[in-house]
Design a protein around this motif. Structure first.
Motif, PDB file in Angstrom:
ATOM      1  N   HIS A 100       7.702   0.131  -8.782  1.00 19.67           N
ATOM      2  CA  HIS A 100       7.021  -0.566  -9.863  1.00 19.67           C
ATOM      3  C   HIS A 100       7.780  -0.399 -11.183  1.00 19.67           C
ATOM      4  CE1 HIS A 100       3.452  -2.519 -11.507  1.00 19.67           C
ATOM      5  NE2 HIS A 100       3.498  -1.666 -12.506  1.00 19.67           N
ATOM      6  N   ARG A 128       5.247  -8.219  -8.838  1.00 22.86           N
ATOM      7  CA  ARG A 128       4.540  -7.176  -9.576  1.00 22.86           C
ATOM      8  C   ARG A 128       3.050  -7.195  -9.254  1.00 22.86           C
ATOM      9  NH1 ARG A 128       5.951  -7.514 -15.747  1.00 22.86           N
ATOM     10  NH2 ARG A 128       4.487  -5.777 -15.720  1.00 22.86           N
ATOM     11  N   LEU A 174       2.631  -5.608  -5.873  1.00 22.61           N
ATOM     12  CA  LEU A 174       2.787  -4.162  -5.982  1.00 22.61           C
ATOM     13  C   LEU A 174       1.533  -3.510  -6.562  1.00 22.61           C
ATOM     14  CD1 LEU A 174       6.468  -3.709  -7.159  1.00 22.61           C
ATOM     15  CD2 LEU A 174       5.464  -2.886  -5.042  1.00 22.61           C
ATOM     16  N   ARG A 230      -0.704  -0.844  -4.647  1.00 20.69           N
ATOM     17  CA  ARG A 230      -1.011   0.445  -5.264  1.00 20.69           C
ATOM     18  C   ARG A 230      -2.521   0.680  -5.297  1.00 20.69           C
ATOM     19  NH1 ARG A 230       0.873   2.311 -11.354  1.00 20.69           N
ATOM     20  NH2 ARG A 230       0.028   4.437 -11.254  1.00 20.69           N
TER      21      ARG A 230
END
Length: 405
Positions: free
Chosen positions: A93, A160, A163, A167
């Motif tokens: 990240h 992003r 990700l 997460r």
């Protein structure tokens, strides 16, 4: 004469009566003794039944603790994997954030340059009277360049977003694992408390049995049972080894038949890690801890230790000392959760008093692989590991085989 006969008769009668009374008293005493013996025998039988029932309950509790400890170990490993995955995602990240910043700066710079060059080139083209098609191509080029940059930025934003979603899911997974771990730890504490109570009761009965010299018989019975289990496991392993060798011979014969006139046969990998081929002093210790009892040391007045007793906190990983195959993994009276590994060429290793067994019969193991967790199963009062090495069924001193230091 009549008086004399009367006196003699009276004396004889008195003697017989006295003898009869004495006989009656002796008979009564004998009955009392027999009654006491029978009562004592009944007490011993009751104690033995209670001890047997407690041992069965102890086995059930320790098997339950073993299963739970195995689940705890698996959960902890999953939690470690989850933490590593989170760390990897965090690094990725940060890397993508840096790339995004660089892309934005580069795109802004290129847009400014394109704008300035575009204005200059467009005015120059107009003043020079260039063909309108040239102007269209130049403008189309700049538009295509800007669109490509915009697409790249959009793709980066999508990565992003993905990700961030990954997460979030990883964080949720970690939360669930922690909750599961806390619940399992609470259950383990409850089971360990039950085990502690059972051990206390068993210790009281064992103390009573020792008064009648029955502790030795109990140890001998446990040792005999262990011998039977090891013998049976070794026989099974030998049968399986012979069957594998027979199949291997058939496979090699078939391979030779398929090799053709050249006589070349396929390369066959050798069996890995024969325990019999390892040198003394080369085996790793199954558990790091304090050596409480050595091989051959007196255990009772008539029994000696056939292995090593290594003291260590409960829950530590126990490792296999060499490559092999698990041939026994279960609870045994006096030894708790026991695992036996066949290393080939007549060598076996035994691991007892474990809290949990991480593998089962038939599983292949590598040297240094975690196979169990140390504990105090089998009614022990101190946690650790009981370790044996056997050659052709006979226990041998493990110390010369283990690494020094």
């Amino acid at each position: 004469m009549g008086a004399q006969r009367l006196i003699v008769s009276i004396l004889l009668s008195t003697g017989l009566m006295a003898g009869a009374c004495a006989w009656a008293n002796d008979s009564k005493d004998l009955k009392n003794v027999k009654g006491q013996i029978a009562s004592q025998q009944q007490d011993i039988q009751v104690q033995q039944r209670e001890l047997k029932a407690l041992q069965q309950q102890l086995a059930e509790d320790e098997k339950a603790i073993s299963a739970l400890a195995r689940k705890l170990n698996q959960t902890q490993n999953k939690l470690k994997d989850n933490e590593r995955e989170l760390a990897r995602l965090e690094q990725e990240h940060q890397s993508l954030n840096q790339q995004a910043d660089e892309q934005r700066h580069q795109l802004a710079s290129q847009l400014r340059a394109a704008y300035q060059n575009g204005r200059h080139d467009y005015l120059k083209l107009l003043l020079n009277g260039q063909d309108s098609s040239d102007i269209d191509r130049l403008l189309h080029y700049y538009a295509h360049l800007n669109q490509a940059r915009a697409d790249a930025l959009q793709q980066l934003a999508e990565i992003r977003r993905q990700l961030a979603d990954n997460r979030r899911r990883a964080e949720q997974g970690r939360t669930r694992l922690k909750e599961l771990l806390a619940g399992q730890q609470q259950q383990q504490q409850s089971l360990q408390q039950r085990q502690h109570e059972r051990n206390q009761t068993a210790n009281k009965i064992n103390a009573q049995l020792e008064q009648g010299n029955r502790r030795l018989a109990n140890l001998q019975q446990a040792a005999s049972h262990l011998e039977q289990q090891i013998k049976a496991a070794a026989e099974r392993a030998e049968r399986e080894r012979r069957e594998r060798e027979r199949r291997e011979q058939e496979r090699l014969a078939a391979a030779r038949n398929q090799a053709g006139p050249s006589g070349h046969t396929p390369v066959v990998a050798k069996t890995q890690g024969s325990f019999g081929g390892l040198a003394k002093g080369s085996l790793p210790w199954p558990l790091q801890g304090s050596l409480l009892h050595r091989f051959g040391a007196a255990r009772t007045s008539q029994l000696s230790w056939k292995g090593l007793l290594i003291g260590a906190p409960a829950g530590r990983e126990v490792s296999a000392v060499a490559n092999g195959q698990v041939v026994y993994a279960d609870w045994l009276n006096g030894f708790g959760m026991v695992m036996v590994i066949d290393h080939g060429k007549g060598y076996l290793s035994l691991y007892g008093h474990n809290q949990s067994l991480l593998l089962g019969p038939g599983d292949r193991v590598k040297a240094g692989q975690a196979i169990a967790l140390s504990g105090e199963s089998g009614g022990q009062d101190k946690p650790g590991l009981y370790f044996e090495i056997r050659y052709r069924g006979q226990a041998i001193d493990p110390l010369p085989w283990l690494r020094r230091g």
